[in-house]
Write a protein that holds these residues in place. Structure first.
Motif, short mmCIF file in Angstrom:
data_model
loop_
_atom_site.label_atom_id
_atom_site.label_comp_id
_atom_site.label_asym_id
_atom_site.label_seq_id
_atom_site.Cartn_x
_atom_site.Cartn_y
_atom_site.Cartn_z
N HIS A 43 0.83 -1.21 0.00
CA HIS A 43 0.00 0.00 0.00
C HIS A 43 0.86 1.25 0.00
O HIS A 43 1.91 1.31 0.64
CB HIS A 43 -0.93 0.01 1.21
N ALA A 44 0.42 2.27 -0.73
CA ALA A 44 1.10 3.57 -0.78
C ALA A 44 0.09 4.62 -1.21
O ALA A 44 -0.83 4.34 -1.96
CB ALA A 44 2.27 3.52 -1.76
N ASP A 45 0.29 5.84 -0.73
CA ASP A 45 -0.65 6.93 -1.03
C ASP A 45 0.05 8.20 -1.51
O ASP A 45 -0.53 9.27 -1.47
CB ASP A 45 -1.49 7.25 0.21
N ASP A 46 1.28 8.07 -1.97
CA ASP A 46 2.03 9.24 -2.43
C ASP A 46 1.87 9.38 -3.94
O ASP A 46 2.37 8.56 -4.71
CB ASP A 46 3.51 9.08 -2.06
N TYR A 47 1.18 10.45 -4.36
CA TYR A 47 0.95 10.70 -5.78
C TYR A 47 1.76 11.91 -6.28
O TYR A 47 1.51 12.41 -7.37
CB TYR A 47 -0.53 10.97 -6.06
N THR A 48 2.71 12.38 -5.47
CA THR A 48 3.49 13.56 -5.82
C THR A 48 4.15 13.38 -7.19
O THR A 48 4.87 12.40 -7.42
CB THR A 48 4.58 13.84 -4.77
N ILE A 49 3.89 14.30 -8.09
CA ILE A 49 4.41 14.18 -9.45
C ILE A 49 5.79 14.83 -9.53
O ILE A 49 5.96 16.01 -9.22
CB ILE A 49 3.46 14.84 -10.47
#
Length: 838
Positions: free
Chosen positions: A193-199
């Protein structure tokens, strides 16, 4: 647990373990990786190593493995689906507690070590997120740098893609579709699981749209966090479009045994018989073709052109010989990027580059413009090859910190240090000879260890001959000898040891410089790898086409099929195969009848495999193949159940049938084998007839439908595009003889009892069964079919909820609003709207 009860070292371990609770921590202690507490108990069982204990303020379970032989242990844990956190010593041992940090998290999707991975397969890690266009799946092989993204998927397509690619690890958002995650886990996939969407604006994703960048970043950020570094070797993302590809789900590939066998024998798969590539890159590329059949006539004809171009025999043997010596360029480049490359890898790269000029010269022998273009575009990398030739020893060790890597003449300072060291060794040999002569002790020898340095060793029996004037100073007493030092030896020791240690240290620094130099060629080497893979694949396909008598398909824009003397490329390897034709008009349905074992399923599989081979860009087993392109291939062949999912064989059959009936178009190909056999006779026959009529009137797809319900053959009189085919068999002396030849016509019975007789059921049972059958067939009320009434069907159909509406309602029913963020809710609403609008 109160950490203060433990020693400082164990407290350090517990702090690390707290951050990596879902991983087994390999805690570096000297020459070993140690595991403690539950990790030790679990690892000792999986790895079959001894479980001991350690006094760390209290007795704690412990097991350990040597750091220099860690690969097989990592492989075993990864194959079982575990994560491994590597906690290394990052300060030198000395005063105080050695500092340790996790330098890398190894998971099933992030392995890149040579010797653990299958060189002929990609090791993809994937991530799945929901965007406003649907599900987006990103997948990357960090060992090769290959990167892909495909979006605008429905949930089933995303799952099919993951299963088809044999992906072992999938990264999902923390609050994600529970049903989807359960499906992944039921197929033994590790879900992270991961929630980092930083582009981050990486060069390899500049060409992507914003939502695609967001999806790619979800996986890239996870990889950056677990691997503790930027992945500089990643290739630009390939955007896989649904347009231009034939839709084939995981189950269809499994039914047809494209890459996965139904019998656990690789020899029954198509891949086994057509993949004779010489290089790892070629094998992986061909596997990619097998996974993603095309629906693009121009792209397919280009692949056929390459196969034809490689047909000439004369240069073939030379090319095959050179390809044998090509190492896995992509994975060597990957290890360079991860700074885990060793000198042997660089030697293999140099050996590979040695063969590139010969490959270019061999390409020039082919009189075909496509091959000439390949030869023109391929760089020989002379400068890099010559650099590595000067730098790396012919047979370097795997370790990079013990010397023996760099050739003489590459660095003047290193040469001087080596000369001093070599001269020192000569001086030691001469000193040993002169001391023997001076003392008269024939077994006197000069030795070395890390504690005392160089010493003079004399056996106990000869110590009486040691005189004061020799200047020897006793340093160590052993059981059978005494060790001494002398002022002369001590003075020379500093000079010799300093040169040796400085040479080893300098070699490592030079190796790092070489690694940095080679890394600048990352893009060029990846391009070379792609070119080599193409040559390998199409040369391989040319050779097997000639060997197995495959021919080039002719693709056209009509919906007509004209295949003469078709064969099944796998079945024919195990038996004498009866060739059959397939001649179909637009939207035609073949209703195939015949006894069990007569060859109905094989005929259907033969046609499906020919279509599949044609649409991956391969020649096909036939004498002639004029055919259209299909946008999708749907099959329901063979018997299977899904007990873990609570589905019987019949339920699975209905689910798979529904997939075709819901999604197929007039440009699809449908193959249904024995639909309805899992329920009562009349129920099964009714469903079979209903499906045939639905395909005929509503879909219009070319279809092969085999059945034992020979009563259905009367449909030929009412359905204009239905043709009866039968597999010929004859009965001689109450025994069946199978001819395996398909022709127009019908079978008026199923010959089930005769087939049972071939299986040697008891004779009395066979006799009794025949009598029962005679009575059943003698009934006055024969089964008659209520022929399709299209208007009634249309009226009835108006009250049926559309399949898309059902999908939306099911999605809404599953939503856990307590676990959704506002942005997730908006994305889901947009996704559901798009489903309805399609």
């Amino acid at each position: 647990m109160d950490n203060n009860n433990y020693t400082p070292m164990m407290q350090q371990y517990l702090e690390i373990k707290e951050d990596y609770a879902d991983a087994i921590v390999f805690f570096r202690l000297g020459d070993f990786y140690e595991m403690f507490f539950d990790d030790a108990i679990l690892a000792s069982k999986v790895l079959e190593i001894a479980l001991t204990s350690r006094d760390a303020g209290a007795k704690v379970p412990m097991c350990g493995i040597p750091h220099h032989a860690v690969k097989p242990y990592i492989q075993k844990l990864i194959e079982k689906g575990f994560k491994i956190a590597i906690a290394e010593q990052i300060t030198e041992a000395g005063k105080g507690l050695v500092k340790r940090e996790v330098i890398r998290l190894i998971t099933p999707g992030t392995v890149f070590e040579d010797g653990i991975l299958d060189q002929n397969k990609n090791n993809f890690i994937a991530s799945v997120i929901l965007t406003e266009k649907g599900y987006a799946t990103t997948y990357i092989d960090i060992s090769t740098g290959e990167s892909f993204i495909t979006d605008n998927l429905v949930k089933k397509e995303a799952l099919d893609l993951i299963l088809s690619l044999d992906i072992k690890e999938v990264v999902c958002p923390t609050h994600f579709d529970k049903e989807f995650i359960n499906e992944l886990k039921q197929n033994d996939l590790l879900v992270s699981h991961a929630d980092d969407y930083t582009i981050h604006e990486y060069s390899y994703m500049n060409h992507l749209e914003r939502e695609q960048k967001r999806a790619a970043s979800h996986l890239l950020n996870y990889l950056s966090k677990t691997q503790m570094q930027t992945l500089n070797h990643l290739m630009p993302f390939t955007h896989i479009l649904k347009v231009g590809h034939m839709h084939v789900d995981y189950r269809v590939k499994k039914h047809l045994e494209i890459m996965e066998s139904l019998t656990n024998s690789s020899k029954t798969t198509l891949e086994y018989w057509i993949n004779h590539c010489q290089t790892a890159m070629g094998s992986r590329l061909l596997k990619a073709y097998l996974n993603q059949p095309l629906n693009d006539k121009k792209a397919l004809n280009e692949r056929y052109d390459y196969i034809e171009a490689f047909f000439p025999y004369k240069p073939r043997e030379d090319m095959l010989e050179h390809l044998k010596y090509i190492y896995d360029i992509n994975r060597i480049v990957g290890r360079i990027s991860f700074q885990s490359v060793n000198a042997r890898d660089l030697f293999q790269l140099k050996e590979t580059l040695n063969h590139i000029p010969f490959i270019i010269d061999t390409l020039k022998l082919y009189d075909h413009p496509k091959i000439q273009t390949l030869a023109k575009d391929m760089k020989d990398h002379k400068d890099l090859r010559e650099y590595l030739e000067k730098a790396i020893h012919e047979n370097p060790p795997i370790t990079v910190k013990d010397g023996g890597i760099i050739k003489d003449g590459f660095n003047e300072q290193l040469d001087d240090l080596r000369y001093t060291n070599d001269k020192g060794q000569s001086w030691l040999n001469e000193f040993e000879s002169s001391e023997r002569e001076k003392t008269g002790i024939k077994n006197l020898r000069v030795g070395y260890n890390r504690v005392f340095g160089y010493y003079i060793e004399i056996s106990k029996g000869n110590t009486q001959f040691v005189k004061d004037e020799f200047g020897y100073e006793r340093k160590q007493t052993l059981t059978n000898s005494e060790r001494y030092i002398s002022p002369v030896l001590k003075e020379k020791e500093d000079q010799i040891l300093n040169a040796k240690e400085r040479a080893i240290s300098l070699e490592y620094e030079l190796f790092k410089e070489i690694r940095i130099y080679v890394e600048k060629y990352t893009h060029d080497l990846q391009l070379l790898s792609t070119q080599i893979a193409m040559i390998d694949v199409f040369l391989n396909l040319a050779i097997i086409s000639e060997k197995y008598q495959f021919i080039r398909p002719h693709l056209h824009d009509s919906r007509l099929v004209d295949i003469k003397e078709g064969r099944h490329p796998v079945v024919e390897k195990f038996t004498t195969f009866i060739k059959n034709d397939v001649v179909m008009d637009q939207g035609e349905i073949f209703l195939i009848t015949g006894p069990n074992m007569s060859g109905k399923s094989t005929y259907m599989r033969m046609f499906a495999i020919i279509v599949y081979m044609a649409q991956i860009g391969c020649f096909v087993p036939a004498a002639k193949a004029d055919m259209p392109l299909y946008d999708a291939l749907y099959t329901r062949i063979g018997s299977s159940d899904d007990l873990s999912g609570g589905k019987s064989t019949f339920m699975v059959e209905m689910v798979e049938s529904n997939d075709a009936l819901t999604n197929a178009t007039k440009d699809s190909l449908i193959l249904f084998d024995e639909i309805g056999r899992g329920t009562a006779t009349y129920d099964g026959m009714a469903l079979a007839q209903g499906m045939i009529e639905y395909i005929h009137e509503k879909i219009g797809a070319q279809t092969l439908f085999s059945t034992h319900y020979h009563e259905l053959t009367v449909l030929e009189h009412t359905l204009s595009r239905l043709t009866n085919l039968c597999v010929k068999a004859k009965e001689e002396n109450d025994k069946m003889v199978f001819l395996h030849h398909v022709e127009k016509g019908t079978t008026d019975k199923s010959y089930g009892i005769q087939v049972a007789s071939l299986a040697h059921l008891p004779k009395s049972l066979i006799t009794r069964s025949k009598r029962i059958l005679e009575k059943l067939e003698d009934k006055e009320n024969k089964v008659s079919l209520d022929l399709f009434n299209y208007e009634a069907f249309e009226e009835e159909n108006q009250n049926i909820i559309d399949a898309k509406d059902v999908e939306v309602l099911e999605e809404l029913a599953k939503i856990d609003t307590d676990q959704m963020t506002p942005i997730d809710a908006l994305l889901l609403i947009k996704h559901l709207q798009n489903i309805i609008k399609k």
